[in-house]
Design a protein around this motif. Sequence first.
Motif: not given
Length: 158
Positions: A84-91, A119-128
């Motif tokens: 969850s600290n480096k979560k792949p995201i799909r848009k 695709f993006f990587i989402r980290e807590p408190n950071k922009e994708d």
Amino acid sequence: MRTLFILLLVSINFAFGQVSKDSELFLALQKHDSIFFERGFNRCDIDYLVKMTHKDLVFYHDRGGIQDKNKFLENTKKNLCSDSNKKPIRKVRKESLEVFPLYNNGVLYGVVQTGIHDFFIREPNKEDIYTGTAKFTHVYLLENKEWILKEVLSFDHK
């Protein structure tokens, strides 16, 4: 006679081509895509993925090979949902979506949906952080008034 032939070709293309982007079917599949990937991919709702994928799912990936439903769910848990600290995201790129209806004797039974997703990587408190793009083709079957994912082509990953 030639005019009749041209009208016939146009009507066949209209009847079996991509639906209009303001049609009820297109909007329903656009919404479904949004919910499916937000819940299943971005939020890792595995129970939702189990329910919304066909028991005979086939997933063709240009880098990960062919997966059945069990392998798809296993890979989702392992590769998309384990950190969850480096979560792949799909848009999805909304402008890229296309929907092609599938009929059997005039009765809608499924759709082919194509598009491009980023695709993006989402980290807590950071922009994708953008990580790549790919094309997709989905076959959804309409079962008990729900769109169930049956086949996936995920390709041209960059």
